[in-house]
Write a protein that holds these residues in place. Structure first.
Motif, PDB file in Angstrom:
ATOM      1  N   ARG A  83       0.682  -1.093  -0.113  1.00 42.71           N
ATOM      2  CA  ARG A  83       0.056   0.034   0.024  1.00 42.71           C
ATOM      3  C   ARG A  83       0.916   1.392  -0.011  1.00 42.71           C
ATOM      4  O   ARG A  83       0.424   2.171  -0.840  1.00 42.71           O
ATOM      5  CB  ARG A  83      -1.015  -0.064   0.996  1.00 42.71           C
ATOM      6  N   LEU A  84       2.063   1.148   0.687  1.00 43.23           N
ATOM      7  CA  LEU A  84       2.764   2.306   0.850  1.00 43.23           C
ATOM      8  C   LEU A  84       3.356   3.004  -0.797  1.00 43.23           C
ATOM      9  O   LEU A  84       3.639   3.870  -0.788  1.00 43.23           O
ATOM     10  CB  LEU A  84       4.084   2.119   1.769  1.00 43.23           C
ATOM     11  N   SER A  85       3.561   1.865  -1.476  1.00 44.62           N
ATOM     12  CA  SER A  85       4.300   2.217  -2.851  1.00 44.62           C
ATOM     13  C   SER A  85       3.002   2.954  -3.578  1.00 44.62           C
ATOM     14  O   SER A  85       3.481   3.457  -4.717  1.00 44.62           O
ATOM     15  CB  SER A  85       4.713   0.984  -3.332  1.00 44.62           C
ATOM     16  N   THR A  86       1.797   3.116  -3.418  1.00 43.28           N
ATOM     17  CA  THR A  86       0.829   3.581  -4.081  1.00 43.28           C
ATOM     18  C   THR A  86       0.303   4.944  -3.381  1.00 43.28           C
ATOM     19  O   THR A  86      -0.575   5.584  -4.073  1.00 43.28           O
ATOM     20  CB  THR A  86      -0.353   2.659  -4.288  1.00 43.28           C
ATOM     21  N   PHE A  87       0.753   5.205  -2.340  1.00 40.83           N
ATOM     22  CA  PHE A  87       0.496   6.330  -1.418  1.00 40.83           C
ATOM     23  C   PHE A  87       0.959   7.631  -2.377  1.00 40.83           C
ATOM     24  O   PHE A  87       1.903   7.657  -2.749  1.00 40.83           O
ATOM     25  CB  PHE A  87       1.197   6.236  -0.200  1.00 40.83           C
ATOM     26  N   ARG A  88      -0.076   8.429  -2.584  1.00 35.81           N
ATOM     27  CA  ARG A  88       0.066   9.652  -3.435  1.00 35.81           C
ATOM     28  C   ARG A  88       0.840  10.905  -2.849  1.00 35.81           C
ATOM     29  O   ARG A  88       1.382  11.558  -3.576  1.00 35.81           O
ATOM     30  CB  ARG A  88      -1.039   9.797  -3.945  1.00 35.81           C
ATOM     31  N   LYS A  89       0.620  11.006  -1.580  1.00 39.49           N
ATOM     32  CA  LYS A  89       1.280  12.101  -0.640  1.00 39.49           C
ATOM     33  C   LYS A  89       2.695  11.747  -0.229  1.00 39.49           C
ATOM     34  O   LYS A  89       3.007  10.514  -0.330  1.00 39.49           O
ATOM     35  CB  LYS A  89       0.678  12.530   0.351  1.00 39.49           C
ATOM     36  N   PRO A  90       3.641  12.788  -0.028  1.00 38.52           N
ATOM     37  CA  PRO A  90       4.844  12.246   0.091  1.00 38.52           C
ATOM     38  C   PRO A  90       5.265  11.681   1.605  1.00 38.52           C
ATOM     39  O   PRO A  90       4.432  11.872   2.405  1.00 38.52           O
ATOM     40  CB  PRO A  90       5.776  13.828   0.123  1.00 38.52           C
ATOM     41  N   VAL A  91       5.853  10.637   1.424  1.00 34.47           N
ATOM     42  CA  VAL A  91       6.108   9.868   2.799  1.00 34.47           C
ATOM     43  C   VAL A  91       7.688   9.880   3.004  1.00 34.47           C
ATOM     44  O   VAL A  91       8.643   9.454   2.323  1.00 34.47           O
ATOM     45  CB  VAL A  91       5.825   8.551   2.678  1.00 34.47           C
ATOM     46  N   ILE A  92       8.150  10.350   4.273  1.00 29.88           N
ATOM     47  CA  ILE A  92       9.278  10.395   4.551  1.00 29.88           C
ATOM     48  C   ILE A  92       9.818   9.195   5.808  1.00 29.88           C
ATOM     49  O   ILE A  92       8.926   9.146   6.544  1.00 29.88           O
ATOM     50  CB  ILE A  92       9.968  11.605   5.344  1.00 29.88           C
ATOM     51  N   ALA A  93      10.684   8.318   5.384  1.00 24.41           N
ATOM     52  CA  ALA A  93      11.193   7.309   6.388  1.00 24.41           C
ATOM     53  C   ALA A  93      12.033   8.123   7.230  1.00 24.41           C
ATOM     54  O   ALA A  93      12.977   8.350   6.800  1.00 24.41           O
ATOM     55  CB  ALA A  93      11.666   6.026   5.642  1.00 24.41           C
ATOM     56  N   ALA A  94      11.609   7.910   8.649  1.00 19.64           N
ATOM     57  CA  ALA A  94      12.628   8.324   9.624  1.00 19.64           C
ATOM     58  C   ALA A  94      13.166   6.862  10.405  1.00 19.64           C
ATOM     59  O   ALA A  94      12.551   6.419  11.098  1.00 19.64           O
ATOM     60  CB  ALA A  94      11.911   9.299  10.606  1.00 19.64           C
ATOM     61  N   VAL A  95      14.322   6.547   9.793  1.00 15.59           N
ATOM     62  CA  VAL A  95      14.936   5.275  10.268  1.00 15.59           C
ATOM     63  C   VAL A  95      15.844   5.285  11.515  1.00 15.59           C
ATOM     64  O   VAL A  95      16.845   5.830  11.186  1.00 15.59           O
ATOM     65  CB  VAL A  95      15.536   4.666   9.130  1.00 15.59           C
ATOM     66  N   ALA A  96      15.539   4.618  12.560  1.00 12.54           N
ATOM     67  CA  ALA A  96      16.676   4.559  13.620  1.00 12.54           C
ATOM     68  C   ALA A  96      16.753   2.993  13.941  1.00 12.54           C
ATOM     69  O   ALA A  96      15.903   2.398  13.657  1.00 12.54           O
ATOM     70  CB  ALA A  96      16.145   5.240  14.607  1.00 12.54           C
ATOM     71  N   GLY A  97      18.247   2.829  14.091  1.00 13.19           N
ATOM     72  CA  GLY A  97      18.203   1.104  14.487  1.00 13.19           C
ATOM     73  C   GLY A  97      17.992   0.192  13.084  1.00 13.19           C
ATOM     74  O   GLY A  97      18.188   0.711  12.189  1.00 13.19           O
ATOM     75  N   TYR A  98      17.434  -0.878  13.567  1.00 12.24           N
ATOM     76  CA  TYR A  98      17.496  -1.873  12.484  1.00 12.24           C
ATOM     77  C   TYR A  98      16.365  -1.475  11.495  1.00 12.24           C
ATOM     78  O   TYR A  98      15.220  -1.642  11.672  1.00 12.24           O
ATOM     79  CB  TYR A  98      17.332  -3.260  12.943  1.00 12.24           C
ATOM     80  N   ASP A 114      21.872   8.343  13.200  1.00 18.74           N
ATOM     81  CA  ASP A 114      23.361   7.681  13.088  1.00 18.74           C
ATOM     82  C   ASP A 114      23.403   6.343  13.662  1.00 18.74           C
ATOM     83  O   ASP A 114      24.493   5.693  13.263  1.00 18.74           O
ATOM     84  CB  ASP A 114      24.234   8.603  13.846  1.00 18.74           C
ATOM     85  N   ASN A 115      22.461   5.872  14.237  1.00 17.21           N
ATOM     86  CA  ASN A 115      22.532   4.339  14.559  1.00 17.21           C
ATOM     87  C   ASN A 115      21.762   3.343  13.690  1.00 17.21           C
ATOM     88  O   ASN A 115      21.771   2.220  13.853  1.00 17.21           O
ATOM     89  CB  ASN A 115      22.063   4.073  15.915  1.00 17.21           C
ATOM     90  N   ALA A 116      21.302   4.064  12.420  1.00 20.27           N
ATOM     91  CA  ALA A 116      20.631   2.996  11.611  1.00 20.27           C
ATOM     92  C   ALA A 116      21.453   2.047  11.024  1.00 20.27           C
ATOM     93  O   ALA A 116      22.502   2.181  10.699  1.00 20.27           O
ATOM     94  CB  ALA A 116      19.920   3.918  10.474  1.00 20.27           C
ATOM     95  N   GLN A 117      20.965   0.858  10.812  1.00 22.25           N
ATOM     96  CA  GLN A 117      21.710  -0.180  10.057  1.00 22.25           C
ATOM     97  C   GLN A 117      20.606  -0.903   8.901  1.00 22.25           C
ATOM     98  O   GLN A 117      19.479  -1.128   9.328  1.00 22.25           O
ATOM     99  CB  GLN A 117      21.836  -1.241  11.018  1.00 22.25           C
ATOM    100  N   PHE A 118      21.017  -0.915   7.812  1.00 17.98           N
ATOM    101  CA  PHE A 118      20.079  -1.520   6.923  1.00 17.98           C
ATOM    102  C   PHE A 118      20.732  -2.789   6.466  1.00 17.98           C
ATOM    103  O   PHE A 118      21.942  -3.060   6.353  1.00 17.98           O
ATOM    104  CB  PHE A 118      20.350  -0.460   5.572  1.00 17.98           C
TER     105      PHE A 118
END
Ligand SMILES: CCC/C=C/C(=O)SCCNC(=O)CCNC(=O)[C@H](O)C(C)(C)COP(=O)([O-])OP(=O)([O-])OC[C@H]1O[C@@H](n2cnc3c(N)ncnc32)[C@H](O)[C@@H]1OP(=O)([O-])[O-]
Length: 258
Positions: free
Chosen positions: A90-105, A124-128
């Motif tokens: 569903r996220l990939s068809t969402f029409r408004k901007p979405v920012i991922a704020a990623v911390a940790g894993y 700064d602690n994010a790991q992908f």
């Protein structure tokens, strides 16, 4: 719908969705995907919301799809139910901007979810990582495709074949994330940037998002034509008149979202 795995909030014109399943490091179970899709539907329909921030906890954005939920499934289960083809996209068809704020894993489905967002701000602690290979499977929510487009074949192939994790620094230098923010400032910065976007003309912002995304799906020539047509169409909006008039008159524009 009552939520058990996410928490939603608003700050001005910014919708906030926090993945909140701490006991399992926000592992993405079916119920979580259903709730996320419901929250996105509501924010998309809400004219007062101009942008969304998707986040998790300080320890984990999401440590992947729920392994314990997937473990007993058979091929017939996943094929017949078309596992992952419904709410999880569903996220990939969402029409408004979405920012991922990623911390940790942000691992497996967690990394894939972050990559479905329009851009990633990383603490700064994010790991992908895409560690599915270590579980005897492969990414199933676009990881082999979006990671390859984001960081190029060599690094994406290494990440997917070894399952190793990438630090925030490596993710920034390879183009997976747009910026690194100190962990304590991550949400404030994400909401601030989302708020700045939400203050712009919503239809123009949606057109801009659609045009950038076209770069993933088409040839350069077709993408440039698509952009040109959308660019032309902005001249039919009141907001384009307002934006350019405000510049000429040396004042702040007042967009009306039409
Ligand atoms: C969607 C499309 C296809 C995608 C496929 C995937 O994403 S495949 C997945 C790709 N992802 C992976 O392979 C990563 C799997 N996770 C890990 O490798 C580690 O948890 C860690 C390195 C992220 C953190 O290590 P740490 O020592 O700091 O923490 P900890 O290990 O003690 O975990 C705390 C609790 O969370 C639980 N839990 C965590 N993740 C999941 C999960 N995905 N699922 C379910 N549960 C999960 C864990 O069992 C434990 O519960 P318990 O026992 O307390 O009831």
């Amino acid at each position: 719908m009552a939520y058990n795995n996410i928490v939603t909030d608003t700050k001005g014109a910014v919708g906030i969705i926090r993945l909140d399943r701490p006991k399992a490091l926000n592992a993405l179970c079916a119920e979580l995907f259903e709730e996320l899709a419901d929250a996105l539907d509501k924010f998309e329909a809400d004219e007062n919301i101009g942008a969304v921030v998707l986040t998790g906890s300080e320890k984990a954005f999401a440590a992947g799809a729920d392994i314990l939920e997937m473990q007993p499934k058979t091929y017939m289960d996943v094929y017949k139910s078309d596992f992952l083809s419904h709410n999880s996209e569903r996220l990939s068809t969402f029409r408004k901007p979405v920012i991922a704020a990623v911390a940790g894993y942000a691992l497996g489905g967690g990394c894939e979810l972050a990559m479905m967002c329009d851009f990633i701000l990383a603490a700064d602690n994010a790991q992908f990582g895409q560690p599915e290979i270590k579980l005897g499977t492969i990414p199933g929510l676009g990881g082999t495709q979006r990671l390859t487009r984001a960081v190029g074949k060599s690094k994406a192939m290494e990440m997917c074949l070894t399952g190793r994790m990438m630090s925030a620094e490596e993710a920034e230098s390879s183009g997976l994330v747009s910026r690194i923010i100190p962990l304590d400032d991550l949400m404030d910065e994400a909401v601030k940037v989302a708020g700045e976007i939400a203050d712009l003309s919503q239809p123009i912002v949606m057109m801009c998002k659609e045009s950038v995304n076209k770069a993933y799906e088409t040839t350069l020539r077709e993408g440039i034509m698509f952009e040109r047509r959308l660019f032309h169409s902005t001249f039919s909006t009141e907001d384009q008149k307002e934006g350019m008039s405000a510049f000429a008159e040396k004042r702040t524009p007042e967009f009306k979202n039409r």
